[in-house]
Design a protein around this motif. Structure first.
Motif, PDB file in Angstrom:
ATOM      1  N   LYS A  65      -3.466  -0.407  -3.386  1.00 47.63           N
ATOM      2  CA  LYS A  65      -3.160  -0.358  -1.962  1.00 47.63           C
ATOM      3  C   LYS A  65      -1.664  -0.230  -1.695  1.00 47.63           C
ATOM      4  N   LYS A  66      -0.843  -0.901  -2.494  1.00 42.60           N
ATOM      5  CA  LYS A  66       0.605  -0.855  -2.266  1.00 42.60           C
ATOM      6  C   LYS A  66       1.184   0.533  -2.519  1.00 42.60           C
ATOM      7  N   ASP A  67       0.442   1.385  -3.207  1.00 42.15           N
ATOM      8  CA  ASP A  67       0.925   2.720  -3.546  1.00 42.15           C
ATOM      9  C   ASP A  67       0.464   3.793  -2.570  1.00 42.15           C
ATOM     10  N   LEU A  68      -0.429   3.441  -1.656  1.00 43.47           N
ATOM     11  CA  LEU A  68      -0.988   4.434  -0.736  1.00 43.47           C
ATOM     12  C   LEU A  68      -0.139   4.510   0.516  1.00 43.47           C
ATOM     13  N   GLY A  69       0.705   5.532   0.578  1.00 45.73           N
ATOM     14  CA  GLY A  69       1.541   5.751   1.746  1.00 45.73           C
ATOM     15  C   GLY A  69       0.963   6.827   2.638  1.00 45.73           C
ATOM     16  N   PRO A  70       1.781   7.398   3.530  1.00 42.04           N
ATOM     17  CA  PRO A  70       1.303   8.468   4.422  1.00 42.04           C
ATOM     18  C   PRO A  70       0.788   9.671   3.635  1.00 42.04           C
ATOM     19  N   THR A  71      -0.223  10.289   4.178  1.00 39.03           N
ATOM     20  CA  THR A  71      -0.801  11.482   3.563  1.00 39.03           C
ATOM     21  C   THR A  71      -0.513  12.709   4.415  1.00 39.03           C
ATOM     22  N   LEU A  72      -0.680  13.860   3.806  1.00 39.32           N
ATOM     23  CA  LEU A  72      -0.680  15.130   4.526  1.00 39.32           C
ATOM     24  C   LEU A  72      -2.119  15.508   4.803  1.00 39.32           C
ATOM     25  N   ASN A  73      -2.464  15.820   6.060  1.00 36.68           N
ATOM     26  CA  ASN A  73      -3.813  16.232   6.433  1.00 36.68           C
ATOM     27  C   ASN A  73      -3.870  17.748   6.567  1.00 36.68           C
TER      28      ASN A  73
END
Length: 244
Positions: free
Chosen positions: A144-152
């Motif tokens: 979880k700590k590694d999941l930042g904003p994504t590109l959609n």
């Protein structure tokens, strides 16, 4: 923009990602991923990590502020949190991809669509992009700590005068394609779950085809490199990283 066909001798592999499912893999520097929205209903929540040092990953704020943009399309680059260009977009037939909203989570899926578990529907279950991405990241020891904003990919979101965000349901098109060229060797993780702001009352995300091919990296006259001085510096930083 019309994307040229991929030469058969350069094609490495092809994968079809059903709507709502997820995928991850290491994609080498000098190759390109071509994403195709097969039915005009796709959204791809995507995140990148440096495959050699996963503390380095795609940085949405730096990507947007260095290029003075609020969406991504051809001519743009994806920057890391260490000042390097991880990937670039040499070609795009759609013209707008959302980098702001991020992945849909379990609570939003349940509120919009209800619940449908694997025990009830097997591979037709309702799975959020956040959960799908965490499953993929867990395969390589990330969480979880590694999941930042994504590109959609394939989704367009606009802001009104009050700052509220609105999903453009007419934007997506069957057959739309975008090329994501790897300037670094990246761990790519993605989910084909719906966009968080998609107004559809039905959980029915569309499938995506991915084609990986040998493209080489951006040359000295590449539009992504020349579009901003900050991009040029980012490409130089990436090239020095691999020169060592």
């Amino acid at each position: 923009m019309s994307l040229p066909p991929i030469k058969p001798e350069l094609l490495l592999w092809t994968e079809e990602i059903p709507g709502g499912t997820h995928w991850s893999g290491v994609v080498r520097r000098g190759t390109t991923l071509r994403f195709t929205d097969l039915e005009g209903r796709a959204n791809v929540a995507l995140i990148l990590f440096n495959a050699e040092e996963k503390l380095e990953r795609y940085n949405m704020p730096d990507t947007l502020k260095t290029q003075h943009i609020a969406h991504l399309t051809a001519g743009h680059a994806l920057h890391s949190d260490m000042g390097r260009v991880m990937a670039s977009i040499p070609a795009d037939s759609l013209g707008w991809h959302d980098p702001i909203v991020g992945p849909i989570d379990d609570a939003t899926v349940a509120k919009k669509y209800g619940t449908c578990t694997y025990q009830e529907a097997r591979n037709g279950m309702f799975r959020s992009a956040r959960t799908g991405l965490l499953i993929e990241l867990g395969k390589v020891g990330l969480g979880k700590k590694d999941l930042g904003p994504t590109l959609n990919l394939f989704s367009k979101v606009l802001a009104d005068d009050a700052g509220a965000l609105h999903f453009d349901a007419a934007h997506r098109k069957a057959g739309a394609r975008i090329d994501l060229r790897m300037e670094m060797t990246c761990l790519v993780a993605l989910s084909a779950a719906p966009h968080a702001l998609d107004p559809s009352p039905v959980y029915a995300p569309g499938p995506v085809r991915i084609e990986c091919w040998r493209s080489g990296t951006a040359g000295p006259d590449d539009r992504c490199r020349l579009s901003r001085p900050e991009n040029a510096r980012g490409f130089t930083n990436t090239e020095r990283y691999y020169a060592c």
